[in-house]
Design a protein around this motif. Structure first.
Motif, PDB file in Angstrom:
ATOM      1  N   PRO A  67      26.430  -2.916  -2.807  1.00  0.00           N
ATOM      2  CA  PRO A  67      26.946  -3.641  -2.655  1.00  0.00           C
ATOM      3  C   PRO A  67      27.037  -5.216  -1.786  1.00  0.00           C
ATOM      4  N   ARG A  68      27.274  -5.944  -1.502  1.00  0.00           N
ATOM      5  CA  ARG A  68      27.143  -7.726  -1.150  1.00  0.00           C
ATOM      6  C   ARG A  68      26.386  -7.130   0.691  1.00  0.00           C
ATOM      7  N   ASP A  69      27.273  -6.931   0.416  1.00  0.00           N
ATOM      8  CA  ASP A  69      26.936  -6.424   2.541  1.00  0.00           C
ATOM      9  C   ASP A  69      25.861  -5.350   2.626  1.00  0.00           C
ATOM     10  N   LEU A  70      24.884  -5.078   2.118  1.00  0.00           N
ATOM     11  CA  LEU A  70      24.208  -4.181   2.017  1.00  0.00           C
ATOM     12  C   LEU A  70      22.843  -5.125   3.024  1.00  0.00           C
ATOM     13  N   TRP A  71      22.154  -4.364   3.736  1.00  0.00           N
ATOM     14  CA  TRP A  71      22.009  -4.855   5.094  1.00  0.00           C
ATOM     15  C   TRP A  71      20.446  -4.729   4.440  1.00  0.00           C
ATOM     16  N   VAL A  72      19.465  -5.251   4.228  1.00  0.00           N
ATOM     17  CA  VAL A  72      17.877  -5.021   3.489  1.00  0.00           C
ATOM     18  C   VAL A  72      17.734  -6.636   4.316  1.00  0.00           C
ATOM     19  N   THR A  73      15.970  -6.128   3.961  1.00  0.00           N
ATOM     20  CA  THR A  73      14.632  -6.526   4.303  1.00  0.00           C
ATOM     21  C   THR A  73      14.634  -7.880   3.460  1.00  0.00           C
ATOM     22  N   ILE A  74      15.175  -9.745   3.212  1.00  0.00           N
ATOM     23  CA  ILE A  74      15.042 -10.218   2.215  1.00  0.00           C
ATOM     24  C   ILE A  74      13.182 -10.838   2.467  1.00  0.00           C
ATOM     25  N   PRO A  75      12.526 -10.787   1.820  1.00  0.00           N
ATOM     26  CA  PRO A  75      11.149 -11.483   1.963  1.00  0.00           C
ATOM     27  C   PRO A  75      11.116 -13.099   2.337  1.00  0.00           C
ATOM     28  N   ASN A  76      10.833 -13.311   3.135  1.00  0.00           N
ATOM     29  CA  ASN A  76      10.401 -14.889   3.612  1.00  0.00           C
ATOM     30  C   ASN A  76      11.375 -14.911   4.337  1.00  0.00           C
ATOM     31  N   SER A 167      41.748  -4.038  -0.856  1.00  0.00           N
ATOM     32  CA  SER A 167      40.258  -3.396  -1.503  1.00  0.00           C
ATOM     33  C   SER A 167      39.659  -3.636  -0.801  1.00  0.00           C
ATOM     34  N   SER A 168      38.611  -2.545  -0.825  1.00  0.00           N
ATOM     35  CA  SER A 168      37.046  -2.681  -0.565  1.00  0.00           C
ATOM     36  C   SER A 168      35.725  -3.464  -0.899  1.00  0.00           C
ATOM     37  N   ASP A 169      34.916  -3.631  -1.246  1.00  0.00           N
ATOM     38  CA  ASP A 169      33.784  -4.343  -2.121  1.00  0.00           C
ATOM     39  C   ASP A 169      33.235  -3.017  -2.782  1.00  0.00           C
ATOM     40  N   PHE A 170      33.647  -1.373  -2.534  1.00  0.00           N
ATOM     41  CA  PHE A 170      33.168  -0.710  -3.461  1.00  0.00           C
ATOM     42  C   PHE A 170      34.274  -0.860  -4.461  1.00  0.00           C
ATOM     43  N   SER A 171      35.847  -0.748  -4.199  1.00  0.00           N
ATOM     44  CA  SER A 171      36.466  -0.817  -5.352  1.00  0.00           C
ATOM     45  C   SER A 171      36.666  -2.099  -6.043  1.00  0.00           C
ATOM     46  N   ARG A 172      35.942  -2.888  -5.562  1.00  0.00           N
ATOM     47  CA  ARG A 172      35.364  -4.606  -5.976  1.00  0.00           C
ATOM     48  C   ARG A 172      34.457  -4.547  -7.203  1.00  0.00           C
ATOM     49  N   MET A 173      33.174  -3.817  -6.941  1.00  0.00           N
ATOM     50  CA  MET A 173      32.017  -3.082  -7.869  1.00  0.00           C
ATOM     51  C   MET A 173      32.567  -2.174  -8.993  1.00  0.00           C
ATOM     52  N   GLN A 174      33.701  -2.275  -8.799  1.00  0.00           N
ATOM     53  CA  GLN A 174      34.142  -0.791  -9.651  1.00  0.00           C
ATOM     54  C   GLN A 174      35.289  -1.590 -10.757  1.00  0.00           C
ATOM     55  N   ARG A 175      35.843  -2.842 -10.387  1.00  0.00           N
ATOM     56  CA  ARG A 175      36.873  -3.390 -11.314  1.00  0.00           C
ATOM     57  C   ARG A 175      35.497  -4.110 -11.744  1.00  0.00           C
ATOM     58  N   THR A 176      34.504  -5.019 -10.873  1.00  0.00           N
ATOM     59  CA  THR A 176      33.916  -5.928 -11.947  1.00  0.00           C
ATOM     60  C   THR A 176      32.783  -4.549 -12.831  1.00  0.00           C
ATOM     61  N   GLN A 177      32.401  -3.774 -13.166  1.00  0.00           N
ATOM     62  CA  GLN A 177      31.631  -3.348 -14.509  1.00  0.00           C
ATOM     63  C   GLN A 177      32.940  -3.100 -15.062  1.00  0.00           C
ATOM     64  N   ILE A 178      33.953  -2.566 -14.625  1.00  0.00           N
ATOM     65  CA  ILE A 178      35.169  -2.303 -15.916  1.00  0.00           C
ATOM     66  C   ILE A 178      34.972  -3.357 -16.547  1.00  0.00           C
ATOM     67  N   LEU A 179      35.150  -4.177 -16.097  1.00  0.00           N
ATOM     68  CA  LEU A 179      35.420  -6.222 -16.733  1.00  0.00           C
ATOM     69  C   LEU A 179      34.123  -6.233 -17.641  1.00  0.00           C
ATOM     70  N   LEU A 180      33.062  -5.903 -17.234  1.00  0.00           N
ATOM     71  CA  LEU A 180      32.107  -6.483 -17.456  1.00  0.00           C
ATOM     72  C   LEU A 180      31.982  -4.903 -19.634  1.00  0.00           C
ATOM     73  N   LEU A 181      32.607  -3.866 -18.971  1.00  0.00           N
ATOM     74  CA  LEU A 181      32.171  -3.019 -20.097  1.00  0.00           C
ATOM     75  C   LEU A 181      32.964  -3.357 -21.124  1.00  0.00           C
ATOM     76  N   ALA A 182      34.394  -4.158 -20.434  1.00  0.00           N
ATOM     77  CA  ALA A 182      35.455  -4.773 -21.883  1.00  0.00           C
ATOM     78  C   ALA A 182      34.585  -5.053 -22.312  1.00  0.00           C
ATOM     79  N   ILE A 183      34.383  -7.018 -21.611  1.00  0.00           N
ATOM     80  CA  ILE A 183      33.949  -7.918 -22.302  1.00  0.00           C
ATOM     81  C   ILE A 183      32.897  -6.575 -24.079  1.00  0.00           C
ATOM     82  N   LEU A 184      32.213  -6.074 -23.554  1.00  0.00           N
ATOM     83  CA  LEU A 184      31.296  -5.435 -24.695  1.00  0.00           C
ATOM     84  C   LEU A 184      31.739  -4.726 -25.934  1.00  0.00           C
ATOM     85  N   ASN A 185      33.434  -4.075 -25.254  1.00  0.00           N
ATOM     86  CA  ASN A 185      33.414  -3.213 -26.011  1.00  0.00           C
ATOM     87  C   ASN A 185      34.739  -4.848 -26.879  1.00  0.00           C
TER      88      ASN A 185
END
Length: 270
Positions: A67-76, A167-185
């Motif tokens: 998820p793009r909104d995951l709160w993490v530690t970014i170096p520097n 829609s949520s970030d979680f469904s957008r992540m799933q759609r992005t993977q669907i699109l990438l797999l569609a391009i590959l296919n």
């Protein structure tokens, strides 16, 4: 039993080719999709973050959307949304965003990622149109489309991946993977093969990567086997995060590392 010199050469070449195409044991690549556009400018955040692992010998391809909104530690930088790691580095010095993003993954997820590929998403429209569009299969309504099979043009495909209405970030992540797999296919369809060189040239204009040229045949070899063995596509799910509001008022997702680490061990063999 004695082997002639020609047979020795044959087996030696076969061994070298086997080591090349079936090694190394595991390769990790970070796929990033930026949200840059003519309106926003060329410097964007990486709203698409997919940690990919490839094990040629199995063969196995795993794709984990973060998820793009995951709160993490970014170096520097400090604690921030994970999708800003690329942005802050690029704003400071052009060309450093990919390394900053992979270092952020290593710091937080405990996985070394030597390679990255940054896709400027608006440019993918032309690449998809070269193939005459892509076909997606939806098990349930998503991105403004009902369940079923749909043929999308480049601009429709981008809108499908970016749709935020209801829609949520979680469904957008799933759609992005669907699109990438569609391009590959689509690329594996015989009707697309004559257009493949043009597709690659178009894609090269919108992708920044540090993957060396000598590795591309190996990666293409693994991708060519994907239709037979499949791709393990997963996402960090709502159960793996804890939504909260930062002191600055930003709504973000705190990682539940207990759940996430279990998934990382399973997919990335840590």
């Amino acid at each position: 039993m004695k082997f002639s010199r020609s047979w020795k050469v044959f087996w030696f070449v076969l061994l070298i080719l086997s080591l090349y195409f079936l090694g190394p044991f595991r390769t990790n690549i970070l796929l990033l999709g930026t949200d840059d556009s003519p309106e926003r400018g060329s410097l964007g955040r990486t709203d698409t973050i997919i940690l990919t692992t490839i094990v040629p010998l199995k063969p196995y391809i795993g794709m984990l959307s973060i998820p793009r909104d995951l709160w993490v530690t970014i170096p520097n930088v400090g604690e921030q949304r994970i999708n800003t790691a690329y942005f802050f580095a690029e704003a400071d010095q052009s060309g450093t965003g990919g390394d900053a993003a992979t270092e952020t993954i290593r710091e937080n997820f405990g996985v070394t990622v030597p390679n990255y590929a940054i896709i400027h998403m608006t440019g993918i429209v032309a690449a998809i149109d070269i193939f005459g569009g892509v076909n997606i299969q939806l098990d349930s309504p998503s991105g403004g489309y009902p369940a079923g099979e749909h043929s999308l043009s480049g601009i429709e495909a981008l809108a499908f991946a970016r749709d935020r209405a209801g829609s949520s970030d979680f469904s957008r992540m799933q759609r992005t993977q669907i699109l990438l797999l569609a391009i590959l296919n689509k690329g594996f369809e015989p009707s697309s093969w004559p257009k493949f060189p043009q597709f690659v040239l178009s894609l090269a204009k919108v992708v920044d990567t540090n993957i060396p040229l000598w590795q591309w045949p190996r990666l293409l070899f693994v991708l060519a086997r994907a239709p037979l063995f499949g791709i393990d596509s997963r996402t960090i799910t709502p159960e793996m995060v804890v939504p909260f509001t930062t002191s600055g008022g930003a709504q973000v997702l705190g990682p539940n590392w207990g759940e996430i680490n279990q998934l990382m061990d399973e997919m990335f063999g840590r």
